[in-house]
Design a protein around this motif. Structure first.
Motif, PDB file in Angstrom:
ATOM      1  N   VAL A  52       0.843  -1.180   0.000  1.00 21.84           N
ATOM      2  CA  VAL A  52       0.000   0.000   0.000  1.00 21.84           C
ATOM      3  C   VAL A  52       0.888   1.243   0.000  1.00 21.84           C
ATOM      4  O   VAL A  52       1.898   1.323   0.681  1.00 21.84           O
ATOM      5  CB  VAL A  52      -0.992  -0.005   1.182  1.00 21.84           C
ATOM      6  N   ASP A  53       0.521   2.183  -0.821  1.00 23.38           N
ATOM      7  CA  ASP A  53       1.286   3.407  -0.966  1.00 23.38           C
ATOM      8  C   ASP A  53       1.113   4.267   0.276  1.00 23.38           C
ATOM      9  O   ASP A  53       0.000   4.543   0.690  1.00 23.38           O
ATOM     10  CB  ASP A  53       0.784   4.155  -2.203  1.00 23.38           C
ATOM     11  N   THR A  54       2.212   4.664   0.855  1.00 28.56           N
ATOM     12  CA  THR A  54       2.138   5.510   2.041  1.00 28.56           C
ATOM     13  C   THR A  54       2.040   6.985   1.683  1.00 28.56           C
ATOM     14  O   THR A  54       1.867   7.819   2.562  1.00 28.56           O
ATOM     15  CB  THR A  54       3.361   5.281   2.946  1.00 28.56           C
ATOM     16  N   LEU A  55       2.162   7.296   0.405  1.00 30.41           N
ATOM     17  CA  LEU A  55       2.017   8.683  -0.018  1.00 30.41           C
ATOM     18  C   LEU A  55       0.548   9.082   0.007  1.00 30.41           C
ATOM     19  O   LEU A  55      -0.328   8.281  -0.290  1.00 30.41           O
ATOM     20  CB  LEU A  55       2.571   8.877  -1.435  1.00 30.41           C
ATOM     21  N   GLN A  56       0.320  10.315   0.333  1.00 34.30           N
ATOM     22  CA  GLN A  56      -1.050  10.815   0.352  1.00 34.30           C
ATOM     23  C   GLN A  56      -1.490  11.181  -1.056  1.00 34.30           C
ATOM     24  O   GLN A  56      -0.688  11.457  -1.928  1.00 34.30           O
ATOM     25  CB  GLN A  56      -1.141  12.059   1.222  1.00 34.30           C
ATOM     26  N   GLY A  57      -2.798  11.235  -1.218  1.00 34.73           N
ATOM     27  CA  GLY A  57      -3.337  11.813  -2.437  1.00 34.73           C
ATOM     28  C   GLY A  57      -4.069  10.854  -3.325  1.00 34.73           C
ATOM     29  O   GLY A  57      -3.861   9.647  -3.299  1.00 34.73           O
ATOM     30  N   THR A  58      -4.951  11.446  -4.092  1.00 31.44           N
ATOM     31  CA  THR A  58      -5.682  10.756  -5.145  1.00 31.44           C
ATOM     32  C   THR A  58      -5.530  11.630  -6.381  1.00 31.44           C
ATOM     33  O   THR A  58      -6.298  12.562  -6.598  1.00 31.44           O
ATOM     34  CB  THR A  58      -7.165  10.586  -4.762  1.00 31.44           C
ATOM     35  N   ASN A  59      -4.485  11.357  -7.158  1.00 28.31           N
ATOM     36  CA  ASN A  59      -4.190  12.179  -8.328  1.00 28.31           C
ATOM     37  C   ASN A  59      -4.793  11.535  -9.568  1.00 28.31           C
ATOM     38  O   ASN A  59      -4.096  10.962 -10.405  1.00 28.31           O
ATOM     39  CB  ASN A  59      -2.682  12.386  -8.477  1.00 28.31           C
ATOM     40  N   LEU A  60      -6.098  11.647  -9.671  1.00 26.97           N
ATOM     41  CA  LEU A  60      -6.811  11.095 -10.820  1.00 26.97           C
ATOM     42  C   LEU A  60      -6.430  11.826 -12.098  1.00 26.97           C
ATOM     43  O   LEU A  60      -6.379  11.217 -13.169  1.00 26.97           O
ATOM     44  CB  LEU A  60      -8.326  11.163 -10.573  1.00 26.97           C
ATOM     45  N   GLN A  61      -6.140  13.098 -12.005  1.00 23.93           N
ATOM     46  CA  GLN A  61      -5.717  13.870 -13.183  1.00 23.93           C
ATOM     47  C   GLN A  61      -4.521  13.187 -13.843  1.00 23.93           C
ATOM     48  O   GLN A  61      -4.524  12.925 -15.044  1.00 23.93           O
ATOM     49  CB  GLN A  61      -5.351  15.299 -12.772  1.00 23.93           C
ATOM     50  N   HIS A  62      -3.474  12.893 -13.074  1.00 22.32           N
ATOM     51  CA  HIS A  62      -2.273  12.279 -13.621  1.00 22.32           C
ATOM     52  C   HIS A  62      -2.565  10.863 -14.120  1.00 22.32           C
ATOM     53  O   HIS A  62      -2.080  10.449 -15.174  1.00 22.32           O
ATOM     54  CB  HIS A  62      -1.171  12.268 -12.564  1.00 22.32           C
ATOM     55  N   GLY A  63      -3.384  10.118 -13.383  1.00 21.94           N
ATOM     56  CA  GLY A  63      -3.755   8.778 -13.827  1.00 21.94           C
ATOM     57  C   GLY A  63      -4.445   8.794 -15.182  1.00 21.94           C
ATOM     58  O   GLY A  63      -4.156   7.975 -16.051  1.00 21.94           O
ATOM     59  N   LEU A  64      -5.350   9.743 -15.372  1.00 24.19           N
ATOM     60  CA  LEU A  64      -6.048   9.844 -16.656  1.00 24.19           C
ATOM     61  C   LEU A  64      -5.112  10.306 -17.772  1.00 24.19           C
ATOM     62  O   LEU A  64      -5.272   9.884 -18.924  1.00 24.19           O
ATOM     63  CB  LEU A  64      -7.250  10.781 -16.531  1.00 24.19           C
ATOM     64  N   MET A  65      -4.142  11.139 -17.449  1.00 22.12           N
ATOM     65  CA  MET A  65      -3.149  11.543 -18.451  1.00 22.12           C
ATOM     66  C   MET A  65      -2.404  10.316 -18.964  1.00 22.12           C
ATOM     67  O   MET A  65      -2.231  10.143 -20.182  1.00 22.12           O
ATOM     68  CB  MET A  65      -2.160  12.546 -17.855  1.00 22.12           C
ATOM     69  N   LEU A  66      -1.961   9.472 -18.045  1.00 21.81           N
ATOM     70  CA  LEU A  66      -1.246   8.253 -18.444  1.00 21.81           C
ATOM     71  C   LEU A  66      -2.158   7.310 -19.221  1.00 21.81           C
ATOM     72  O   LEU A  66      -1.728   6.675 -20.195  1.00 21.81           O
ATOM     73  CB  LEU A  66      -0.662   7.558 -17.218  1.00 21.81           C
ATOM     74  N   LEU A  88      -1.158  17.675 -10.730  1.00 18.21           N
ATOM     75  CA  LEU A  88       0.167  18.094 -11.162  1.00 18.21           C
ATOM     76  C   LEU A  88       0.149  19.585 -11.442  1.00 18.21           C
ATOM     77  O   LEU A  88      -0.759  20.097 -12.114  1.00 18.21           O
ATOM     78  CB  LEU A  88       0.594  17.352 -12.429  1.00 18.21           C
ATOM     79  N   GLU A  89       1.153  20.267 -10.941  1.00 22.71           N
ATOM     80  CA  GLU A  89       1.334  21.681 -11.231  1.00 22.71           C
ATOM     81  C   GLU A  89       1.859  21.814 -12.663  1.00 22.71           C
ATOM     82  O   GLU A  89       2.249  20.820 -13.287  1.00 22.71           O
ATOM     83  CB  GLU A  89       2.324  22.303 -10.234  1.00 22.71           C
ATOM     84  N   ASP A  90       1.908  23.018 -13.173  1.00 27.84           N
ATOM     85  CA  ASP A  90       2.381  23.247 -14.538  1.00 27.84           C
ATOM     86  C   ASP A  90       3.814  22.752 -14.748  1.00 27.84           C
ATOM     87  O   ASP A  90       4.178  22.349 -15.847  1.00 27.84           O
ATOM     88  CB  ASP A  90       2.271  24.732 -14.902  1.00 27.84           C
ATOM     89  N   ASP A  91       4.631  22.759 -13.683  1.00 28.42           N
ATOM     90  CA  ASP A  91       6.010  22.284 -13.802  1.00 28.42           C
ATOM     91  C   ASP A  91       6.124  20.768 -13.621  1.00 28.42           C
ATOM     92  O   ASP A  91       7.225  20.214 -13.636  1.00 28.42           O
ATOM     93  CB  ASP A  91       6.920  23.008 -12.813  1.00 28.42           C
ATOM     94  N   GLY A  92       4.989  20.077 -13.422  1.00 26.68           N
ATOM     95  CA  GLY A  92       4.981  18.625 -13.287  1.00 26.68           C
ATOM     96  C   GLY A  92       5.083  18.117 -11.866  1.00 26.68           C
ATOM     97  O   GLY A  92       5.011  16.912 -11.636  1.00 26.68           O
ATOM     98  N   SER A  93       5.243  19.002 -10.905  1.00 18.35           N
ATOM     99  CA  SER A  93       5.337  18.555  -9.519  1.00 18.35           C
ATOM    100  C   SER A  93       3.940  18.320  -8.950  1.00 18.35           C
ATOM    101  O   SER A  93       2.997  19.024  -9.288  1.00 18.35           O
ATOM    102  CB  SER A  93       6.109  19.571  -8.670  1.00 18.35           C
ATOM    103  N   PRO A  94       3.815  17.335  -8.064  1.00 19.71           N
ATOM    104  CA  PRO A  94       2.499  17.050  -7.486  1.00 19.71           C
ATOM    105  C   PRO A  94       2.157  18.052  -6.384  1.00 19.71           C
ATOM    106  O   PRO A  94       3.034  18.529  -5.667  1.00 19.71           O
ATOM    107  CB  PRO A  94       2.659  15.641  -6.909  1.00 19.71           C
ATOM    108  N   TYR A  95       0.880  18.341  -6.266  1.00 21.17           N
ATOM    109  CA  TYR A  95       0.381  19.216  -5.212  1.00 21.17           C
ATOM    110  C   TYR A  95      -0.758  18.482  -4.519  1.00 21.17           C
ATOM    111  O   TYR A  95      -1.690  18.019  -5.173  1.00 21.17           O
ATOM    112  CB  TYR A  95      -0.116  20.542  -5.787  1.00 21.17           C
ATOM    113  N   PHE A  96      -0.702  18.371  -3.178  1.00 19.12           N
ATOM    114  CA  PHE A  96      -1.715  17.678  -2.396  1.00 19.12           C
ATOM    115  C   PHE A  96      -2.418  18.661  -1.473  1.00 19.12           C
ATOM    116  O   PHE A  96      -1.773  19.529  -0.875  1.00 19.12           O
ATOM    117  CB  PHE A  96      -1.076  16.569  -1.550  1.00 19.12           C
ATOM    118  N   CYS A  97      -3.723  18.501  -1.335  1.00 19.04           N
ATOM    119  CA  CYS A  97      -4.479  19.303  -0.388  1.00 19.04           C
ATOM    120  C   CYS A  97      -5.752  18.555   0.002  1.00 19.04           C
ATOM    121  O   CYS A  97      -6.492  18.071  -0.851  1.00 19.04           O
ATOM    122  CB  CYS A  97      -4.847  20.655  -0.987  1.00 19.04           C
TER     123      CYS A  97
END
Length: 179
Positions: A52-66, A93-102
């Protein structure tokens, strides 16, 4: 998925679907994509060992990009994206490709995810979503995005996730043959 105890069901469903597709329908193309603060393609040979991933977040945006990139490489295939999630998008993902979590989800994350859903829809792909939490905000969100992408929403409990995903995959295949 660790938070809601659905990781095991999601992982075993992904392994079962991959096995079904590669053994029974080898002409079909499948790619498993996992998403937390970022998304990544999960190789079938390492999927069983994945914890199980210990990182936080649900980055569906990036998943759909892939997923869109995968579908673009398989332009002759029936474009279907099956999403299994237990929460609203909380990372993008921010414009520079870095992930942002909130948490709670911020409007920018929702907007970036919806924009990616609309790209999926414009590509001609259908997106079906399996929501593993009946929380009203998640249900509302997935109903909105599946409507945009011409898909369907399923609300299985974790114990029946595999049954739902495999049945939907087989139903989609039967639909393709009858065209």
């Amino acid at each position: 998925m660790a938070l809601r105890g659905t990781w095991g069901a999601a992982k075993s469903t992904a392994m079962a679907l991959h096995s079904l597709v590669t053994t029974r329908f080898p002409q079909d193309a499948i790619e498993i994509i996992g998403f937390a603060s970022t998304a990544q393609v999960l190789r079938p040979e390492t999927l069983a060992e994945l914890s199980v991933d210990t990182l936080q977040g649900t980055n569906l945006q990036h998943g759909l990009m892939l997923a869109r990139r995968f579908l673009a490489r398989h332009h002759d295939a029936e474009p279907v994206i099956l999403v299994v999630t237990d929460g609203e998008p909380t990372a993008h993902l921010e414009d520079d490709g870095s992930p942002y979590f909130c948490w709670p989800p911020m409007p920018e994350t929702i907007a970036k995810t919806v924009a990616e859903v609309e790209r999926v829809a414009r590509s001609g792909a259908t997106m079906n979503v399996f929501a593993l939490d009946p929380e009203p905000a998640l249900v509302h969100f997935v109903q909105d995005i599946t409507q945009r992408a011409g898909g369907r929403v399923f609300l299985p409990d974790g114990d029946r996730l595999g049954e739902y995903v495999v049945a939907d995959y087989l139903r989609t295949r039967r639909g393709r043959r009858s065209r």
